[in-house]
Design a protein around this motif. Structure first.
Motif, PDB file in Angstrom:
ATOM      1  N   VAL A 180      -9.891  -7.661   9.258  1.00 58.09           N
ATOM      2  CA  VAL A 180     -11.053  -7.763   8.373  1.00 58.09           C
ATOM      3  C   VAL A 180     -10.529  -7.574   6.948  1.00 58.09           C
ATOM      4  O   VAL A 180      -9.632  -6.773   6.718  1.00 58.09           O
ATOM      5  CB  VAL A 180     -12.146  -6.734   8.761  1.00 58.09           C
ATOM      6  CG1 VAL A 180     -11.592  -5.351   8.966  1.00 58.09           C
ATOM      7  CG2 VAL A 180     -13.275  -6.702   7.739  1.00 58.09           C
ATOM      8  N   PHE A 181     -11.075  -8.350   6.017  1.00 59.95           N
ATOM      9  CA  PHE A 181     -10.548  -8.258   4.653  1.00 59.95           C
ATOM     10  C   PHE A 181     -11.663  -8.254   3.610  1.00 59.95           C
ATOM     11  O   PHE A 181     -12.769  -8.732   3.847  1.00 59.95           O
ATOM     12  CB  PHE A 181      -9.563  -9.402   4.359  1.00 59.95           C
ATOM     13  CG  PHE A 181     -10.177 -10.776   4.439  1.00 59.95           C
ATOM     14  CD1 PHE A 181     -10.142 -11.490   5.620  1.00 59.95           C
ATOM     15  CD2 PHE A 181     -10.791 -11.351   3.334  1.00 59.95           C
ATOM     16  CE1 PHE A 181     -10.723 -12.755   5.711  1.00 59.95           C
ATOM     17  CE2 PHE A 181     -11.363 -12.616   3.401  1.00 59.95           C
ATOM     18  CZ  PHE A 181     -11.329 -13.317   4.590  1.00 59.95           C
ATOM     19  N   PHE A 185      -6.080  -3.992  -9.817  1.00 61.38           N
ATOM     20  CA  PHE A 185      -7.437  -3.940  -9.279  1.00 61.38           C
ATOM     21  C   PHE A 185      -7.825  -5.248  -8.591  1.00 61.38           C
ATOM     22  O   PHE A 185      -8.420  -5.258  -7.499  1.00 61.38           O
ATOM     23  CB  PHE A 185      -8.432  -3.620 -10.406  1.00 61.38           C
ATOM     24  CG  PHE A 185      -9.839  -3.409  -9.925  1.00 61.38           C
ATOM     25  CD1 PHE A 185     -10.260  -2.154  -9.512  1.00 61.38           C
ATOM     26  CD2 PHE A 185     -10.736  -4.463  -9.874  1.00 61.38           C
ATOM     27  CE1 PHE A 185     -11.559  -1.950  -9.052  1.00 61.38           C
ATOM     28  CE2 PHE A 185     -12.044  -4.272  -9.423  1.00 61.38           C
ATOM     29  CZ  PHE A 185     -12.452  -3.008  -9.011  1.00 61.38           C
ATOM     30  N   ALA A 186      -7.497  -6.373  -9.229  1.00 57.20           N
ATOM     31  CA  ALA A 186      -7.911  -7.684  -8.715  1.00 57.20           C
ATOM     32  C   ALA A 186      -7.054  -8.062  -7.520  1.00 57.20           C
ATOM     33  O   ALA A 186      -6.113  -8.853  -7.625  1.00 57.20           O
ATOM     34  CB  ALA A 186      -7.806  -8.719  -9.821  1.00 57.20           C
ATOM     35  N   GLY A 187      -7.356  -7.518  -6.355  1.00 54.90           N
ATOM     36  CA  GLY A 187      -6.527  -7.769  -5.182  1.00 54.90           C
ATOM     37  C   GLY A 187      -7.359  -7.976  -3.931  1.00 54.90           C
ATOM     38  O   GLY A 187      -8.589  -8.033  -3.986  1.00 54.90           O
ATOM     39  N   ALA A 188      -6.648  -8.124  -2.816  1.00 59.72           N
ATOM     40  CA  ALA A 188      -7.306  -8.249  -1.516  1.00 59.72           C
ATOM     41  C   ALA A 188      -6.778  -7.158  -0.599  1.00 59.72           C
ATOM     42  O   ALA A 188      -5.616  -6.750  -0.709  1.00 59.72           O
ATOM     43  CB  ALA A 188      -7.052  -9.621  -0.925  1.00 59.72           C
ATOM     44  N   PHE A 189      -7.617  -6.691   0.303  1.00 56.44           N
ATOM     45  CA  PHE A 189      -7.293  -5.535   1.148  1.00 56.44           C
ATOM     46  C   PHE A 189      -7.727  -5.837   2.568  1.00 56.44           C
ATOM     47  O   PHE A 189      -8.738  -6.512   2.769  1.00 56.44           O
ATOM     48  CB  PHE A 189      -8.011  -4.291   0.605  1.00 56.44           C
ATOM     49  CG  PHE A 189      -7.770  -4.097  -0.863  1.00 56.44           C
ATOM     50  CD1 PHE A 189      -6.637  -3.449  -1.307  1.00 56.44           C
ATOM     51  CD2 PHE A 189      -8.637  -4.648  -1.807  1.00 56.44           C
ATOM     52  CE1 PHE A 189      -6.377  -3.314  -2.668  1.00 56.44           C
ATOM     53  CE2 PHE A 189      -8.392  -4.531  -3.164  1.00 56.44           C
ATOM     54  CZ  PHE A 189      -7.255  -3.862  -3.596  1.00 56.44           C
ATOM     55  N   SER A 190      -6.966  -5.362   3.549  1.00 49.74           N
ATOM     56  CA  SER A 190      -7.319  -5.711   4.922  1.00 49.74           C
ATOM     57  C   SER A 190      -7.085  -4.556   5.876  1.00 49.74           C
ATOM     58  O   SER A 190      -6.328  -3.621   5.587  1.00 49.74           O
ATOM     59  CB  SER A 190      -6.522  -6.932   5.368  1.00 49.74           C
ATOM     60  OG  SER A 190      -5.154  -6.648   5.267  1.00 49.74           O
ATOM     61  N   ALA A 191      -7.750  -4.643   7.021  1.00 48.66           N
ATOM     62  CA  ALA A 191      -7.621  -3.627   8.074  1.00 48.66           C
ATOM     63  C   ALA A 191      -7.545  -4.341   9.418  1.00 48.66           C
ATOM     64  O   ALA A 191      -8.248  -5.329   9.633  1.00 48.66           O
ATOM     65  CB  ALA A 191      -8.836  -2.708   8.059  1.00 48.66           C
ATOM     66  N   PRO A 192      -6.696  -3.844  10.319  1.00 51.91           N
ATOM     67  CA  PRO A 192      -6.624  -4.459  11.649  1.00 51.91           C
ATOM     68  C   PRO A 192      -7.923  -4.254  12.420  1.00 51.91           C
ATOM     69  O   PRO A 192      -8.525  -3.188  12.348  1.00 51.91           O
ATOM     70  CB  PRO A 192      -5.471  -3.708  12.324  1.00 51.91           C
ATOM     71  CG  PRO A 192      -5.289  -2.451  11.551  1.00 51.91           C
ATOM     72  CD  PRO A 192      -5.791  -2.706  10.166  1.00 51.91           C
TER      73      PRO A 192
END
Ligand code: FRU
Length: 506
Positions: A416-417, A432-439
Motif C-alpha cells: 500500500v502506498f 517532503f515531496a515523496g512516496a511511502f509504502s508498507a507491505p
C-alpha cells in the motif's frame, strides 16, 4: 468554536494556537479522557516546554483546558521544563499524595533543567541535565502540584551511564498487578537503551532491568512505553514495547518513526519474542508518526494510541499558523497473528458520519472522477486483484490534477502506498515531496484500504489495520476533487464506502 484557518485539521486534535509536540499523560479517568501534550504556550516553535491539556468524553470531541504544568520561571527565567511523561491513577494512594476521600492522579515526567542549579529539594543539577520527577493532582487532572520537596525522584541514570545525564528521559509508568508494583520505562536515547524501574509508592525507584538496542537503531530512542494486549482476542496476553526513533524511520522516510517489539514481561524484565527481533516492526510506515503513547485507565483489550503527526526532520517548519502540529486520530490497537507473528493492527476512532456505498463492476484503466468531493473524508475501498497493476484513490486533487495525493495498492509489490510528490506546498523540506509504502497481503483475495483525509493530512489503514501510513499534506484550499485510479488495466468489483467528516470543534 470553529477552526477554519488554512490547513487547520477538522477532525484531528490541534492546540488552538502555538507549538505542540508529543502526547503526554494520556489517561481515562472518571469518564474523561485526558490528553496532555508537549506545548510552548508562548510561540509557534519548540521552547518553554510545558504540558498543554485537553479533555474529551468520547475521544472525538476535545475541549481545551488551561496549561497543566507551566515551565518553571516562564516566560523570562526558565529553570525547569516539563518534558514528556505519563500519568497514572493511584487508586490505593500508594504515593500518600491523596487524602482520606480522594485518591491522586500522579504524573511522572522528565525535568529538563536549562541551567545548573540547586533545587528546593537540595539536589543539584548540571546545565541541561534531564531527571525524572513527579507531580500529583487531587482534582482529577485539572491542576497539578509538583513534588518539590523531593524532585527529581530519579536524579541520575545508573552510575555506568553517568555520561548520559543530558539524555535520560520520557518515563512511562503503569501499575503491574501481578507484582503489585509500579513500573516505569524510560530511555537513554543516545545508547538506544530502555531502563526499567519499579516502585511501591511512585516516589522511590529501583532499576530492575535494561532493554535494547534492538531492531531499528539508526537514531536516538525516545518516548518508550509498554502495554499489554490480548493475542487474537483470546485469553493470552502479550506485552508490547513501543519506541520512537529519530532519525532512522521506515525505508523511504529520511527522518523519524516509531517501532514496536512484542514479548513477555514478568514485572522486571522484558523478553522479546524471537520473531519480533529479526527486523524493525513499524507501528506506522508513513513519514508522520512520532512519540506515540497509549491511554492508561482502560480495560486491557481497550488500548488506544495517539501519535504526534509529523516528522522531526521538518516538524518545526510546517506552514501552519497560529498553531503547529496535529495528533493522529486515536487508533484502537489489537494484536493479531499474521504470518506466524504477533502483529499490531489499528482501527481509527471517528465520530458519526453519513456514509454512502457504491459498487462498480469494473473501473477502466486511467482516472475516474467521482461526484463525491471534500477536504475531510473517510473513504473505505475494497477490491480484488484483476487486470490492473495498481488501484486506488486520488484525494485533495485540483481540477486539472496538477495537485493531488495518491493512495493505492501495488499488486506486484504487494504494497500500500501514499504518494505526496505533488500534494501541495512542500518547499519547507527537500525530502517532503515523496512516496511511502508498507507491505500488505491480500485477505480472502481482497485489498481493503481505509483513507482518512483532513485539511492537511492523509492517514491510511490497510487490510485489518496491519499496514498504516500517516502523511501530512499541504494542498491548495480549492483542491477537493476525488478520483479512483486504475493503472495497467481495469479493476473489477470495486466497493466504496465514504463520508464527509464533520469538524470536531463545532
Ligand atoms: C520527543 C522529545 C522527547 C522529549 C520531548 C521534549 O519529541 O524529544 O524525548 O521529552 O520531545 O519536548
Amino acid at each position: 468554536q470553529n477552526y477554519t484557518e488554512r490547513y487547520r485539521p477538522q477532525f484531528h486534535f490541534t492546540p488552538a494556537k502555538n507549538w505542540m509536540n508529543d502526547p503526554n499523560g494520556l489517561i481515562y479517568h472518571e469518564g474523561t479522557y485526558h490528553l496532555f501534550y508537549q506545548h510552548n504556550p508562548g510561540g509557534i516553535s519548540w521552547g518553554a516546554m510545558s504540558w498543554g491539556h485537553a479533555t474529551s468524553s468520547d475521544l472525538v470531541h476535545w475541549e481545551h483546558q488551561p496549561v497543566a504544568l507551566l515551565a518553571r520561571g516562564y516566560p523570562d527565567n526558565i529553570t525547569e521544563m516539563f518534558f514528556s511523561g505519563t500519568a497514572v491513577f493511584d487508586a490505593q494512594n500508594t504515593s500518600g499524595f491523596g487524602t482520606d476521600d480522594k485518591a491522586p492522579l500522579v504524573a511522572m515526567y522528565t525535568s529538563h533543567y536549562p541551567v545548573a542549579q540547586t533545587l528546593p529539594s537540595g539536589k543539584t543539577v548540571d546545565a541541561n541535565q534531564q531527571s525524572q520527577s513527579i507531580a500529583y493532582s487531587l482534582d482529577d487532572g485539572m491542576t497539578w502540584t509538583t513534588y518539590d520537596s523531593v524532585n527529581p525522584v530519579i536524579l541520575n541514570p545508573p552510575a555506568e551511564y553517568s555520561d548520559q545525564i543530558h539524555d535520560f528521559r520520557d518515563p512511562a509508568v503503569f501499575w503491574h498487578e501481578e507484582t503489585q508494583r509500579w513500573v516505569s520505562v524510560m530511555s537513554l536515547p543516545g545508547l538506544r537503551k530502555l531502563l526499567i524501574y519499579t516502585s511501591s509508592n511512585l516516589r522511590d525507584w529501583e532499576l530492575v532491568s535494561e532493554f535494547g538496542p534492538v531492531n531499528a537503531v539508526g537514531g536516538v530512542w525516545e518516548c518508550p512505553s509498554m502495554f499489554r494486549l490480548p493475542l487474537d482476542g483470546g485469553e493470552e496476553l502479550k506485552w508490547v514495547v513501543q519506541i520512537s526513533l529519530n532519525p532512522g524511520g521506515p525505508a523511504g522516510n529520511t527522518g523519524s518513526g516509531t517501532q514496536y517489539v512484542v514479548g513477555q514481561f514478568d514485572g522486571k524484565t522484558f523478553t522479546p519474542d524471537a520473531n519480533s527481533v529479526t527486523q524493525a516492526n513499524w507501528v506506522d510506515w508513513g513519514p508522520d508518526f512520532y512519540a506515540a503513547l497509549t491511554f492508561g485507565g482502560l480495560p486491557v483489550e481497550d488500548r488506544v494510541d495517539i501519535a504526534w503527526m509529523t516528522n522531526l526532520r521538518y516538524g518545526g517548519a510546517t506552514p501552519t499558523d497560529p498553531w503547529r502540529s496535529a495528533f493522529t486520530v486515536p487508533r484502537r490497537l489489537s494484536l493479531r497473528t499474521i504470518n506466524g507473528k504477533a502483529t499490531l493492527t489499528q482501527e481509527p476512532i471517528l465520530g458519526d458520519a453519513d456514509y454512502s456505498s457504491t459498487h462498480w463492476d469494473t473501473l477502466p484503466a486511467g482516472s475516474t472522477k467521482l461526484d463525491f468531493t471534500g477536504k475531510a473524508l473517510d473513504i473505505v475501498l475494497s477490491f480484488p486483484e484483476s487486470e490492473s497493476t495498481q488501484f486506488g484513490v486520488i484525494v485533495r486533487a485540483s481540477s486539472d490534477l496538477s495537485e493531488q495525493t495518491q493512495v493505492g495498492y501495488d499488486f506486484e509489490k504487494k504494497e500500500v502506498f501514499v504518494n505526496r510528490t505533488v500534494s501541495g506546498v512542500s518547499g519547507f523540506d527537500d525530502t517532503f515531496a515523496g512516496a511511502f509504502s508498507a507491505p500488505l497481503e491480500l485477505t480472502e483475495g481482497k485489498v481493503t484500504l481505509r483513507v482518512l483525509v483532513d485539511w492537511s493530512s492523509v492517514e491510511v489503514f490497510g487490510g485489518a489495520g496491519e499496514a498504516t501510513l500517516a502523511s501530512l499534506i499541504f494542498p491548495s484550499d480549492g483542491s477537493s476533487d476525488v478520483y479512483l485510479f486504475s493503472a495497467g488495466g481495469s479493476t473489477n468489483d470495486v466497493e466504496m464506502r465514504a463520508a464527509n467528516i464533520k469538524s470536531i470543534w463545532v
